[in-house]
Design a protein around this motif. Structure first.
Motif, PDB file in Angstrom:
ATOM      1  N   PHE A  74       1.083  -0.804  -0.304  1.00  0.00           N
ATOM      2  CA  PHE A  74      -0.326   0.047  -0.419  1.00  0.00           C
ATOM      3  C   PHE A  74       1.127   0.614   0.507  1.00  0.00           C
ATOM      4  O   PHE A  74       1.995   1.598   0.736  1.00  0.00           O
ATOM      5  CB  PHE A  74      -0.925   0.280   1.221  1.00  0.00           C
ATOM      6  N   LEU A  75       0.756   2.194  -0.794  1.00  0.00           N
ATOM      7  CA  LEU A  75       1.402   2.785  -1.333  1.00  0.00           C
ATOM      8  C   LEU A  75       0.993   4.577  -0.551  1.00  0.00           C
ATOM      9  O   LEU A  75      -0.103   4.656  -1.129  1.00  0.00           O
ATOM     10  CB  LEU A  75       2.346   2.898  -2.222  1.00  0.00           C
ATOM     11  N   GLY A  76       1.914   4.583   0.290  1.00  0.00           N
ATOM     12  CA  GLY A  76       1.354   6.286  -0.449  1.00  0.00           C
ATOM     13  C   GLY A  76       1.465   7.747  -0.840  1.00  0.00           C
ATOM     14  O   GLY A  76       1.874   7.025  -1.910  1.00  0.00           O
TER      15      GLY A  76
ATOM     16  N   GLY B 220      -3.626  -2.903  -9.485  1.00  0.00           N
ATOM     17  CA  GLY B 220      -3.533  -1.897  -8.879  1.00  0.00           C
ATOM     18  C   GLY B 220      -4.547  -0.907  -8.554  1.00  0.00           C
ATOM     19  O   GLY B 220      -5.637  -1.596  -9.503  1.00  0.00           O
ATOM     20  N   ILE B 221      -5.122  -0.531  -7.347  1.00  0.00           N
ATOM     21  CA  ILE B 221      -6.282   0.061  -6.977  1.00  0.00           C
ATOM     22  C   ILE B 221      -5.728   1.538  -6.293  1.00  0.00           C
ATOM     23  O   ILE B 221      -4.642   1.355  -5.869  1.00  0.00           O
ATOM     24  CB  ILE B 221      -6.804  -0.167  -6.311  1.00  0.00           C
ATOM     25  N   LEU B 222      -6.767   2.167  -6.964  1.00  0.00           N
ATOM     26  CA  LEU B 222      -6.081   3.668  -6.061  1.00  0.00           C
ATOM     27  C   LEU B 222      -6.841   4.528  -5.998  1.00  0.00           C
ATOM     28  O   LEU B 222      -8.682   3.920  -5.989  1.00  0.00           O
ATOM     29  CB  LEU B 222      -6.496   4.673  -7.693  1.00  0.00           C
ATOM     30  N   THR B 223      -7.322   4.807  -4.851  1.00  0.00           N
ATOM     31  CA  THR B 223      -7.819   5.500  -4.068  1.00  0.00           C
ATOM     32  C   THR B 223      -7.601   6.746  -3.481  1.00  0.00           C
ATOM     33  O   THR B 223      -6.282   7.841  -3.586  1.00  0.00           O
ATOM     34  CB  THR B 223      -6.992   4.557  -2.205  1.00  0.00           C
ATOM     35  N   ALA B 224      -8.514   7.373  -2.687  1.00  0.00           N
ATOM     36  CA  ALA B 224      -8.060   8.909  -2.067  1.00  0.00           C
ATOM     37  C   ALA B 224      -9.277   9.527  -0.901  1.00  0.00           C
ATOM     38  O   ALA B 224      -9.376  10.174  -0.619  1.00  0.00           O
ATOM     39  CB  ALA B 224      -8.383  10.108  -2.554  1.00  0.00           C
ATOM     40  N   ASP B 225      -8.631   8.212  -0.171  1.00  0.00           N
ATOM     41  CA  ASP B 225     -10.145   7.894   1.072  1.00  0.00           C
ATOM     42  C   ASP B 225     -10.685   6.242   1.014  1.00  0.00           C
ATOM     43  O   ASP B 225     -11.288   6.100   2.089  1.00  0.00           O
ATOM     44  CB  ASP B 225     -11.112   9.244   0.753  1.00  0.00           C
ATOM     45  N   CYS B 226     -11.041   6.566   0.201  1.00  0.00           N
ATOM     46  CA  CYS B 226     -12.123   4.719  -1.041  1.00  0.00           C
ATOM     47  C   CYS B 226     -10.848   3.920  -0.032  1.00  0.00           C
ATOM     48  O   CYS B 226      -9.919   3.782   0.021  1.00  0.00           O
ATOM     49  CB  CYS B 226     -12.188   4.284  -1.716  1.00  0.00           C
ATOM     50  N   VAL B 227     -11.847   2.353   0.286  1.00  0.00           N
ATOM     51  CA  VAL B 227     -10.945   1.329   0.658  1.00  0.00           C
ATOM     52  C   VAL B 227     -10.183   1.185   0.096  1.00  0.00           C
ATOM     53  O   VAL B 227     -11.138   0.320  -1.004  1.00  0.00           O
ATOM     54  CB  VAL B 227     -11.513   0.646   1.791  1.00  0.00           C
ATOM     55  N   PRO B 228      -8.752   0.328  -0.086  1.00  0.00           N
ATOM     56  CA  PRO B 228      -7.770  -0.350  -0.928  1.00  0.00           C
ATOM     57  C   PRO B 228      -7.842  -2.128  -0.185  1.00  0.00           C
ATOM     58  O   PRO B 228      -7.691  -1.538   0.899  1.00  0.00           O
ATOM     59  CB  PRO B 228      -6.488   0.156  -0.787  1.00  0.00           C
TER      60      PRO B 228
ATOM     61  N   SER C 199      -2.830   0.599  -3.888  1.00  0.00           N
ATOM     62  CA  SER C 199      -2.443  -0.207  -3.510  1.00  0.00           C
ATOM     63  C   SER C 199      -2.060  -1.499  -4.750  1.00  0.00           C
ATOM     64  O   SER C 199      -3.085  -1.164  -5.561  1.00  0.00           O
ATOM     65  CB  SER C 199      -3.906  -0.953  -2.858  1.00  0.00           C
ATOM     66  N   LEU C 200      -1.135  -2.287  -4.968  1.00  0.00           N
ATOM     67  CA  LEU C 200      -0.568  -3.768  -5.529  1.00  0.00           C
ATOM     68  C   LEU C 200      -0.450  -4.270  -4.840  1.00  0.00           C
ATOM     69  O   LEU C 200      -0.149  -4.752  -4.133  1.00  0.00           O
ATOM     70  CB  LEU C 200       0.865  -2.906  -5.490  1.00  0.00           C
TER      71      LEU C 200
ATOM     72  N   ASP D 152      -4.753 -15.864  -1.673  1.00  0.00           N
ATOM     73  CA  ASP D 152      -4.670 -16.860  -1.932  1.00  0.00           C
ATOM     74  C   ASP D 152      -3.592 -17.430  -2.161  1.00  0.00           C
ATOM     75  O   ASP D 152      -3.027 -17.733  -3.337  1.00  0.00           O
ATOM     76  CB  ASP D 152      -5.790 -18.607  -2.214  1.00  0.00           C
ATOM     77  N   ALA D 153      -1.988 -17.727  -1.257  1.00  0.00           N
ATOM     78  CA  ALA D 153      -0.369 -18.025  -2.462  1.00  0.00           C
ATOM     79  C   ALA D 153      -0.649 -18.956  -2.195  1.00  0.00           C
ATOM     80  O   ALA D 153       0.157 -19.549  -3.789  1.00  0.00           O
ATOM     81  CB  ALA D 153       0.358 -17.997  -0.905  1.00  0.00           C
ATOM     82  N   GLU D 154      -0.848 -20.676  -1.637  1.00  0.00           N
ATOM     83  CA  GLU D 154      -0.757 -21.091  -2.617  1.00  0.00           C
ATOM     84  C   GLU D 154      -1.792 -22.190  -3.620  1.00  0.00           C
ATOM     85  O   GLU D 154      -0.963 -22.646  -4.775  1.00  0.00           O
ATOM     86  CB  GLU D 154      -1.621 -22.466  -1.620  1.00  0.00           C
ATOM     87  N   ALA D 155      -2.808 -21.085  -4.152  1.00  0.00           N
ATOM     88  CA  ALA D 155      -3.236 -21.270  -5.163  1.00  0.00           C
ATOM     89  C   ALA D 155      -2.670 -20.658  -6.507  1.00  0.00           C
ATOM     90  O   ALA D 155      -3.236 -20.077  -7.568  1.00  0.00           O
ATOM     91  CB  ALA D 155      -4.865 -20.937  -5.083  1.00  0.00           C
ATOM     92  N   GLY D 156      -1.829 -20.029  -5.712  1.00  0.00           N
ATOM     93  CA  GLY D 156      -1.267 -18.057  -6.052  1.00  0.00           C
ATOM     94  C   GLY D 156      -2.590 -17.086  -7.136  1.00  0.00           C
ATOM     95  O   GLY D 156      -2.010 -17.165  -8.189  1.00  0.00           O
ATOM     96  N   VAL D 157      -3.343 -16.662  -6.548  1.00  0.00           N
ATOM     97  CA  VAL D 157      -4.620 -16.273  -7.184  1.00  0.00           C
ATOM     98  C   VAL D 157      -4.449 -14.850  -6.274  1.00  0.00           C
ATOM     99  O   VAL D 157      -4.610 -15.027  -4.628  1.00  0.00           O
ATOM    100  CB  VAL D 157      -6.194 -17.217  -7.043  1.00  0.00           C
ATOM    101  N   VAL D 158      -4.778 -13.765  -6.442  1.00  0.00           N
ATOM    102  CA  VAL D 158      -4.634 -12.587  -5.977  1.00  0.00           C
ATOM    103  C   VAL D 158      -5.758 -11.934  -6.869  1.00  0.00           C
ATOM    104  O   VAL D 158      -6.234 -11.936  -8.186  1.00  0.00           O
ATOM    105  CB  VAL D 158      -3.374 -11.966  -6.221  1.00  0.00           C
ATOM    106  N   GLY D 159      -6.077 -10.233  -5.440  1.00  0.00           N
ATOM    107  CA  GLY D 159      -7.177  -9.769  -6.177  1.00  0.00           C
ATOM    108  C   GLY D 159      -6.343  -8.397  -5.580  1.00  0.00           C
ATOM    109  O   GLY D 159      -6.037  -7.864  -4.427  1.00  0.00           O
ATOM    110  N   ALA D 160      -7.813  -7.517  -5.337  1.00  0.00           N
ATOM    111  CA  ALA D 160      -6.639  -5.986  -5.383  1.00  0.00           C
ATOM    112  C   ALA D 160      -8.829  -5.034  -6.087  1.00  0.00           C
ATOM    113  O   ALA D 160      -9.527  -5.217  -6.715  1.00  0.00           O
ATOM    114  CB  ALA D 160      -6.293  -5.008  -5.879  1.00  0.00           C
ATOM    115  N   ALA D 161      -9.585  -4.924  -5.054  1.00  0.00           N
ATOM    116  CA  ALA D 161     -10.112  -4.061  -5.182  1.00  0.00           C
ATOM    117  C   ALA D 161     -10.683  -2.415  -4.105  1.00  0.00           C
ATOM    118  O   ALA D 161      -9.979  -2.814  -3.555  1.00  0.00           O
ATOM    119  CB  ALA D 161     -11.483  -4.815  -4.101  1.00  0.00           C
TER     120      ALA D 161
END
Length: 255
Positions: A19-21, A103-111, A250-251, A116-125
């Motif tokens: 999560f970057l500032g 990558g998900i962009l925010t400026a107050d909303c929730v990232p 957030s990445l 699931d590291a075992e399955a090799g699946v990731v997500g960002a909302a």
């Protein structure tokens, strides 16, 4: 990369993420810092350099994939890079393809970042209040399961967002959430003005994740509104009558 401030979460384990500032970028003026928002009025060359720096800070050499965020519950499954000028309208993305940096962009909303590291699946909302109440996190979990993830193994981290102390809402706003579920009353505290309340959107999103079966959730507890040197904030910019505002990113990626 030196100068880029990054927060990570134990809930996501060794999966590349951050999560970057706003620190470490090249933008100036009201966008000063690491503004990555292609929809902002900032200089495009600066935005592109900031996006490059953001990616290098989390997974050097990965292809950054972002969305045209529209405050929906729509989720996109990604298996190849997407050009910046072809970003699909949606508010979450998932992948099982190594080398793609979601990558998900925010400026107050929730990232929210998912892994699931075992399955090799990731997500960002991107969970603004509209997407959150519409179920964007639930649909992200569904999309990850379609790629082979298992809900009980998915870890979630909730990044910097506006905190309850900074998020005043009116009675009509509160009623929307009570109509959806009377139990949502617990996410609102009395406000400083009659007819208003303070909304804990971070806790609401965490509760949605827990109700959906996520067993490992971490909230970073960083208030974007209250830390102008560290984060961009849409609401703070509005209160200061500024004509525009920056976005942080957030990445997450499958290595």
């Amino acid at each position: 990369m030196s100068g880029v401030e990054t927060w990570t979460s134990a809930a996501l384990g060794e999966v590349p993420h951050g999560f970057l500032g706003r620190a470490g970028g090249v933008s100036t003026g009201i966008h000063a810092g690491l503004n990555v928002g292609l929809g902002s009025d900032d200089d495009r060359a600066a935005i592109l350099e900031n996006r490059r720096r953001a990616g290098e800070a989390v997974l050097p050499g990965a292809a950054l994939v972002t969305l045209h965020q529209v405050h929906s519950a729509d989720v996109v499954t990604v298996d190849a890079p997407i050009p910046d000028d072809a970003r699909p309208p949606a508010d979450a993305l998932v992948t099982a393809t190594p080398g793609l940096l979601l990558g998900i962009l925010t400026a107050d909303c929730v990232p929210v970042l998912f892994a699931d590291a075992e399955a090799g699946v990731v997500g960002a909302a991107h969970a603004g209040w509209k997407g959150a109440i519409a179920g964007v996190t639930d649909r992200t979990l569904d999309a990850m399961e379609a790629l082979g993830a298992r809900r009980e193994r998915i870890g979630c981290a909730i990044g910097p967002c506006i905190a309850r102390a900074s998020y005043e809402v009116d009675a009509a706003f509160v009623q929307r959430f009570l109509d959806a579920d009377p139990g949502n009353e617990r996410f609102f505290a009395d406000g400083g003005r009659p007819g208003h309340a303070q909304f804990d959107i971070e806790a609401y999103v965490a509760a949605r994740l827990a109700a959906a079966g996520v067993q490992r959730i971490e909230m970073l507890g960083q208030d974007t509104y209250a830390q102008p040197d560290r984060f961009f904030s849409y609401r703070r910019s509005c209160h200061k009558d500024e004509p525009d505002y920056g976005r942080q990113i957030s990445l997450i990626a499958v290595r």
